[in-house]
Write a protein that holds these residues in place. Structure first.
Motif, PDB file in Angstrom:
ATOM      1  N   TRP A   1       0.852  -1.178   0.000  1.00 39.58           N
ATOM      2  CA  TRP A   1       0.000   0.000   0.000  1.00 39.58           C
ATOM      3  C   TRP A   1       0.890   1.230   0.000  1.00 39.58           C
ATOM      4  CZ3 TRP A   1      -5.511  -0.672   0.730  1.00 39.58           C
ATOM      5  CH2 TRP A   1      -5.890  -2.006   0.895  1.00 39.58           C
TER       6      TRP A   1
ATOM      7  N   GLN B   1      -3.358   3.927  -0.346  1.00 42.92           N
ATOM      8  CA  GLN B   1      -3.964   3.340  -1.541  1.00 42.92           C
ATOM      9  C   GLN B   1      -3.275   2.013  -1.875  1.00 42.92           C
ATOM     10  OE1 GLN B   1      -5.759   5.950  -4.654  1.00 42.92           O
ATOM     11  NE2 GLN B   1      -3.962   7.202  -4.240  1.00 42.92           N
TER      12      GLN B   1
ATOM     13  N   LYS C   1     -11.272  -2.180  -5.705  1.00 46.22           N
ATOM     14  CA  LYS C   1     -10.369  -1.286  -4.993  1.00 46.22           C
ATOM     15  C   LYS C   1      -9.624  -0.445  -6.024  1.00 46.22           C
ATOM     16  CE  LYS C   1      -9.656  -4.250  -0.940  1.00 46.22           C
ATOM     17  NZ  LYS C   1     -10.319  -3.361   0.037  1.00 46.22           N
TER      18      LYS C   1
ATOM     19  N   PHE D   1      -6.807   2.831  -7.253  1.00 42.27           N
ATOM     20  CA  PHE D   1      -5.695   3.766  -7.100  1.00 42.27           C
ATOM     21  C   PHE D   1      -5.965   4.928  -8.041  1.00 42.27           C
ATOM     22  CE2 PHE D   1      -1.807   5.613  -8.745  1.00 42.27           C
ATOM     23  CZ  PHE D   1      -1.107   5.918  -7.586  1.00 42.27           C
TER      24      PHE D   1
ATOM     25  N   GLU E   1      -1.502  11.915  -4.930  1.00 41.89           N
ATOM     26  CA  GLU E   1      -2.499  10.908  -4.569  1.00 41.89           C
ATOM     27  C   GLU E   1      -3.691  11.505  -3.828  1.00 41.89           C
ATOM     28  OE1 GLU E   1      -1.132   7.292  -2.832  1.00 41.89           O
ATOM     29  OE2 GLU E   1       0.728   7.255  -3.987  1.00 41.89           O
TER      30      GLU E   1
ATOM     31  N   ASP F   1      -8.862  13.413  -5.864  1.00 38.00           N
ATOM     32  CA  ASP F   1     -10.021  12.528  -5.699  1.00 38.00           C
ATOM     33  C   ASP F   1     -10.993  12.742  -6.852  1.00 38.00           C
ATOM     34  OD1 ASP F   1     -12.134  10.975  -4.954  1.00 38.00           O
ATOM     35  OD2 ASP F   1     -12.558  12.020  -3.069  1.00 38.00           O
TER      36      ASP F   1
END
Length: 439
Positions: free
Chosen positions: A287, A292, A326, A328, A349, A352
């Protein structure tokens, strides 16, 4: 007394010759005065910022390229801004490589420029003579070759001594301890790659949903609107562009849009569907530091999006969705930057996209004892996610974006548009062209 006199004589000669303890030579007073304009306290405000870390001793913190568009035979001025954090031992020197597309070897301009002019076999103000806390403006000039063949030339820098190089720990870099500074645009249009076939990237005209048509994000992909949606067809070998029929993982993608969202449907063919990402606490190395999952290390689908359509790798986006649904997601300022190994963050990261996704697995996830068919990923991505880089949101009919789609397994896989040996899934000039149209 004779021994004491001999030692005193040696020390006296050392001071006269400019040597210091340990044999490390200082720059002469004359050269220091001549080059003082290149020793700064801060990076100029008009420099482009970067941060390439060489063993926590020296950082490349900025650069300039003048002019930024350099056709054949153009004289280019390159300025690199280096910060010394920890003085180096004697013998370390700077290097610069310029790699032109279609050329087997890079051009070497290691000893060009005021700081790098050779005095004996030493760069006159090389990195082994730098002072802690100072910024060094390292200027070089270079004439672009007459026989340039591609739209970009890549500039690499580093620090070497004998057979070794200082390790590039972070920032844009290759696997050979070279920092990737920038790409000089040449103004030359891409040509067909005779070795791999057509070098042109694929183009897809993507129709807008008709009034009343809807996409329900449930992973099934059975909405009627998908029947008429633009399709990439089967993905190809990511390296060569050839058939990927024999690949263990393959796929295809469909895409459509309305005033609020871009819709993507990716159908992945995989005989052994792996989810893997179950618990951050028990899988800490899998992770990123922001929490993430590093989905590219197992099975995942991937979408790359460069909204301005010019394939320059500036302000582009990455979205991955794996068989567990899930994800990324990240935004990059330029190719693979910012980036911190080994666990990120990879890009920004904190971006969003506020997307909605669903996945249906055709088989049993994480069960290698049976044979699976694959999985289907369905996603709606709001246009508002692409404020950085997009010209129009939603796009206007006729607008062109650059995008690529991948079906991945263990950091490899198949693609809509092949990379053709460039070795990086983030190479935006190899992304396909998506043209937004009304039906």
């Amino acid at each position: 007394m004779r021994n004491l006199f001999a030692i005193a004589t040696v020390l006296s000669l050392s001071v006269v010759s400019g040597a210091c303890v340990g044999g490390k030579q200082r720059i002469s007073a004359e050269d220091k005065e001549r080059l003082k304009a290149y020793v700064l306290d801060a990076v100029p405000a008009d420099a482009r910022k970067t941060d390439i870390n060489f063993e926590n001793k020296v950082h490349l913190v900025g650069y300039k390229v003048e002019p930024e568009l350099a056709p054949p035979k153009t004289l280019v001025k390159l300025t690199f801004y280096w910060r010394c954090d920890d003085p180096l031992e004697d013998g370390w020197q700077l290097f610069t490589h310029i790699q032109h597309e279609g050329f087997d070897k890079s051009d070497n301009i290691d000893n060009v420029g005021p700081l790098r002019a050779l005095s004996g076999n030493r760069q006159i103000l090389g990195p082994d003579r730098w002072e802690r806390g100072k910024i060094y403006a390292d200027e070089q000039t270079y004439t672009m070759p007459q026989d340039l063949r591609g739209p970009e030339s890549t500039v690499y820098v580093g620090i070497w001594k004998g057979d070794t190089r200082l390790r590039a720990l972070s920032g844009p870099r290759d696997g050979d301890n070279r920092g990737i500074v920038t790409k000089i645009k040449t103004g030359i249009l891409p040509k067909k790659d005779e070795k791999h076939g057509a070098g042109d990237v694929p183009t897809l005209q993507v129709g807008k949903l008709a009034a009343g048509e809807k996409i329900v994000i449930d992973g099934k992909g059975d909405d009627k609107a998908w029947e008429a949606a633009a399709s990439t067809g089967p993905f190809v070998n990511v390296a060569t562009g050839g058939s990927a029929a024999s690949s263990l993982v393959n796929g295809s993608a469909k895409i459509t849009w309305d005033e609020n969202h871009m819709y993507v449907l990716i159908d992945v063919k995989d005989p052994n569907v792996v989810g893997y990402f179950t618990n951050k606490e028990s899988q800490p190395k899998d992770w990123t530091v922001t929490g993430q999952p590093m989905t590219w290390t197992k099975d995942t689908s991937e979408i790359m999006i460069d909204p301005d359509g010019d394939g320059d790798n500036m302000d582009y986006y990455e979205i991955q969705i794996n068989p567990q649904n899930k994800g990324f997601h990240s935004q990059f300022d330029r190719q693979n930057f910012p980036k911190t190994e080994p666990q990120g963050p990879f890009g920004h990261e904190d971006w969003d996209p506020k997307l909605k996704s669903a996945v249906v697995v055709h088989g049993t996830i994480d069960n290698p004892s049976d044979k699976d068919e694959g999985y289907t990923v369905e996603v709606a991505i709001p246009w508002s996610s692409f404020k950085k880089g997009a010209k129009n949101l939603p796009p206007k009919p006729g607008d062109s974006w650059r995008m690529n789609f991948y079906a991945m397994e263990n950091n490899g896989g198949t693609a809509w548009s092949p990379i053709l040996g460039l070795g990086n899934f983030h190479t935006a000039r190899r992304f396909g062209r998506v043209i937004w149209v009304t039906k």
